[in-house]
Write a protein that holds these residues in place. Sequence first.
Motif, PDB file in Angstrom:
ATOM      1  N   UNK A 199      -3.089  -8.531  -7.469  1.00  0.00           N
ATOM      2  CA  UNK A 199      -1.871  -8.120  -6.799  1.00  0.00           C
ATOM      3  C   UNK A 199      -1.753  -6.624  -6.615  1.00  0.00           C
ATOM      4  N   UNK A 200      -2.854  -5.882  -6.877  1.00  0.00           N
ATOM      5  CA  UNK A 200      -2.799  -4.435  -6.727  1.00  0.00           C
ATOM      6  C   UNK A 200      -2.837  -4.013  -5.261  1.00  0.00           C
ATOM      7  N   UNK A 201      -3.161  -4.961  -4.352  1.00  0.00           N
ATOM      8  CA  UNK A 201      -3.210  -4.632  -2.933  1.00  0.00           C
ATOM      9  C   UNK A 201      -4.607  -4.326  -2.430  1.00  0.00           C
ATOM     10  N   UNK A 202      -5.609  -4.829  -3.125  1.00  0.00           N
ATOM     11  CA  UNK A 202      -6.995  -4.527  -2.732  1.00  0.00           C
ATOM     12  C   UNK A 202      -7.356  -5.209  -1.410  1.00  0.00           C
ATOM     13  N   UNK A 203      -7.053  -6.503  -1.329  1.00  0.00           N
ATOM     14  CA  UNK A 203      -7.392  -7.223  -0.099  1.00  0.00           C
ATOM     15  C   UNK A 203      -6.551  -6.716   1.073  1.00  0.00           C
ATOM     16  N   UNK A 204      -5.293  -6.401   0.797  1.00  0.00           N
ATOM     17  CA  UNK A 204      -4.447  -5.819   1.840  1.00  0.00           C
ATOM     18  C   UNK A 204      -5.071  -4.533   2.377  1.00  0.00           C
ATOM     19  N   UNK A 247     -15.938   4.866  -8.182  1.00  0.00           N
ATOM     20  CA  UNK A 247     -14.972   3.782  -8.388  1.00  0.00           C
ATOM     21  C   UNK A 247     -13.560   4.298  -8.137  1.00  0.00           C
ATOM     22  N   UNK A 248     -12.792   3.505  -7.403  1.00  0.00           N
ATOM     23  CA  UNK A 248     -11.377   3.810  -7.219  1.00  0.00           C
ATOM     24  C   UNK A 248     -10.565   2.703  -7.869  1.00  0.00           C
ATOM     25  N   UNK A 249      -9.557   3.095  -8.620  1.00  0.00           N
ATOM     26  CA  UNK A 249      -8.693   2.098  -9.272  1.00  0.00           C
ATOM     27  C   UNK A 249      -7.362   2.061  -8.537  1.00  0.00           C
ATOM     28  N   UNK A 250      -7.007   0.869  -8.091  1.00  0.00           N
ATOM     29  CA  UNK A 250      -5.767   0.693  -7.350  1.00  0.00           C
ATOM     30  C   UNK A 250      -4.783  -0.066  -8.247  1.00  0.00           C
ATOM     31  N   UNK A 251      -3.582   0.478  -8.392  1.00  0.00           N
ATOM     32  CA  UNK A 251      -2.553  -0.224  -9.162  1.00  0.00           C
ATOM     33  C   UNK A 251      -1.258  -0.198  -8.359  1.00  0.00           C
ATOM     34  N   UNK A 252      -0.661  -1.359  -8.168  1.00  0.00           N
ATOM     35  CA  UNK A 252       0.594  -1.487  -7.404  1.00  0.00           C
ATOM     36  C   UNK A 252       0.512  -0.782  -6.051  1.00  0.00           C
ATOM     37  N   UNK A 288     -20.089   0.487   8.086  1.00  0.00           N
ATOM     38  CA  UNK A 288     -19.242   0.328   6.902  1.00  0.00           C
ATOM     39  C   UNK A 288     -19.172  -1.158   6.594  1.00  0.00           C
ATOM     40  N   UNK A 289     -19.510  -1.503   5.362  1.00  0.00           N
ATOM     41  CA  UNK A 289     -19.454  -2.913   4.977  1.00  0.00           C
ATOM     42  C   UNK A 289     -18.445  -3.072   3.851  1.00  0.00           C
ATOM     43  N   UNK A 290     -17.459  -3.950   4.083  1.00  0.00           N
ATOM     44  CA  UNK A 290     -16.416  -4.166   3.089  1.00  0.00           C
ATOM     45  C   UNK A 290     -16.634  -5.533   2.452  1.00  0.00           C
ATOM     46  N   UNK A 291     -16.967  -5.541   1.175  1.00  0.00           N
ATOM     47  CA  UNK A 291     -17.246  -6.807   0.490  1.00  0.00           C
ATOM     48  C   UNK A 291     -16.062  -7.159  -0.395  1.00  0.00           C
ATOM     49  N   UNK A 292     -15.350  -8.238  -0.035  1.00  0.00           N
ATOM     50  CA  UNK A 292     -14.165  -8.628  -0.787  1.00  0.00           C
ATOM     51  C   UNK A 292     -14.556  -9.671  -1.826  1.00  0.00           C
ATOM     52  N   UNK A 293     -14.688  -9.250  -3.068  1.00  0.00           N
ATOM     53  CA  UNK A 293     -15.083 -10.106  -4.176  1.00  0.00           C
ATOM     54  C   UNK A 293     -16.270 -11.009  -3.838  1.00  0.00           C
ATOM     55  N   UNK A 310       0.865  -1.176   0.000  1.00  0.00           N
ATOM     56  CA  UNK A 310       0.000   0.000   0.000  1.00  0.00           C
ATOM     57  C   UNK A 310       0.898   1.221   0.000  1.00  0.00           C
ATOM     58  N   UNK A 311       0.620   2.161  -0.938  1.00  0.00           N
ATOM     59  CA  UNK A 311       1.521   3.316  -1.049  1.00  0.00           C
ATOM     60  C   UNK A 311       0.722   4.600  -0.947  1.00  0.00           C
ATOM     61  N   UNK A 312       0.833   5.218   0.220  1.00  0.00           N
ATOM     62  CA  UNK A 312       0.230   6.523   0.457  1.00  0.00           C
ATOM     63  C   UNK A 312      -1.190   6.619  -0.102  1.00  0.00           C
ATOM     64  N   UNK A 313      -2.012   5.723   0.404  1.00  0.00           N
ATOM     65  CA  UNK A 313      -3.395   5.699  -0.063  1.00  0.00           C
ATOM     66  C   UNK A 313      -4.213   6.733   0.709  1.00  0.00           C
ATOM     67  N   UNK A 314      -4.736   7.713  -0.016  1.00  0.00           N
ATOM     68  CA  UNK A 314      -5.668   8.678   0.572  1.00  0.00           C
ATOM     69  C   UNK A 314      -7.041   8.396  -0.018  1.00  0.00           C
ATOM     70  N   UNK A 315      -7.917   7.901   0.840  1.00  0.00           N
ATOM     71  CA  UNK A 315      -9.166   7.356   0.335  1.00  0.00           C
ATOM     72  C   UNK A 315     -10.310   7.826   1.228  1.00  0.00           C
TER      73      UNK A 315
END
Lengths: 251, 326
Positions: free
Chosen positions: A41-46, A217-222, A169-174, A21-26
């Motif tokens: 591998x973008x780090x979504x589950x992390x 929508x937020x797109x997370x890459x690396x 807050x509900x977080x639905x992982x896939x 995770x790199x300086x995520x401001x969300x």
Amino acid sequence: MSAAMLETRDLCKNFGALEVSREVNFRLERGARHALIGPNGAGKTTFINLLTGALLPSRGNILLEGEDVTSLAQARRVKRGIARTFQINQLFRGLTVLENVCIAVAERMGVGGSMLRAAGRHADVIAEAMRLIEMVKLQEDAGRRVVELPYGRQRLVEIAIALGLNPRVLLLDEPAAGIPSAESHILLDAIATLPKEIAVLIIEHDMDLVFRFAERITVLVSGAIFAEGTPAEIADNAEVRSVYLGTALDG
Amino acid sequence: MNAPMELARRHRLQWWEALPWIAALACFFAFPNYLAFGTQVLVTILFALSLDLVLGYAGIVTLGHAAFFGAGAYTVGMMAMHWGWNEPLSGLLAAALVAGAIGLASGLVLLRTQGLALLMLTLCTMALLEQAANMGAEWTGGFDGMPGLSFGKIFGLFGFDVLYYKSQYLYALATLLICFLAVRTLVYSSFGQSLTGIRENLLRMHAVGAPVRARQVIAYTISAALAGVAGALFAQANGYVNLAVLGLERSAGVLIVLILGGYGRLYGAFVGAIAYMLLEHLLAKAYPTAWQLGLGVTLIVVALFARNGVIGMFDALRRRFGGTRT
């Protein structure tokens, strides 16, 4: 700007030299329907694990309604209203659907440690569990053991358990992962009927589901936020299309 | 739609649950010459039941449960030996407190670990106690233990020593019944459900906000206290305490009992203890030199063909041929 329901500030997580995770401001707004997408591998589950407290960040902060919860243990965050489902079912497989949901409801109502009264006699816990089971349309299966249910229905138990915690807050992982397409409409219905006041963050690869469900929508890459916007903005973003969406939206 | 009713029904006492106790009383009249053996069986059931609470319900794997059995046995032994305190009931209570305290203290440390590390640490805890009992000879009798203990009358009425098999048996049976009812209440409570949840899926249990470690420590403490009561009963019934009460052999033995009977199902302890001790008794009679071989073969067969023990076998049969689920 008023406090978001859930917010991260410069959130970083390293596993050794690997930055996941790199300086995520969300920001997740109240009652949001927000999707988090990105390649494998973008780090979504992390990111979800950081939000729930299953992982501690290397740097940065997590705020729930403006209050810093970065150092709170997972159980405490659940009590504050952050609930999640898992990418791969994490259920009490040997127990019935009703028992599965009851365990979550009992914890939320604070009777999970009650030793004297039989679990089957906590009428309020059971009534609430049944209400949630009906909400995901599993009432016919309430008395069956989870292990006997088809995978798609088990996914619904995941959601019922999370709802049993009365989350803000509900977080639905896939949530749709592993569900045969013939059954996926049940899940879509369940997600569509989630109470409006809950802020929902969904990680999903199924773009149909994402674009039908999400208002943002937020797109997370690396591990870093690559783009963020409304579904229309994301679909029109040429860079996003090249890194992730590919031809999925061309048709 | 009747899942809630089904859930409530399962927690209620069923008529057949009276059968083991009726059978135990019937044995009292039918086999007056075997009551000493019967008392040993009852003690083993109680010990196995205490293990079932942690192993079968909370999913805590331990090889050191004899530590608490031994702590209970040594507590009543030392009280009788050094302070002349030989009133049996208060002895049981003291044993429960001491064993429970050791369970709490060790549980706080070792339940931070899981799997093999936990297994080793439970073993180490027991080894430490065993060495303490061995070296503290002044208090514990060291290697020789404390032979020839005598205990007072129950309620000051019923004579109670090695020769009074009848009152011993009934005393052990009553103690077992009370402990059983406590364990039964516990495992069917919300607390018990959450223990099952911890066993079934630790990750999920954290995710529903349960204080997992605290629950495990509480279960471990209660289990230790019950094992302490079993150890105390053992000491009172036999009139001696020695190092064998907290050795690896006893820990492994009770584990075998539970695997044989079926863990995580309350009555597994009963079936397992009776099967194990009868087998041991009969095999020892038939093959005095090699009886453990027969026990070993039985265990291999159970491990291969009846993973959930004898009770699990019945469950599987019922599921196949009968309509109702357990």
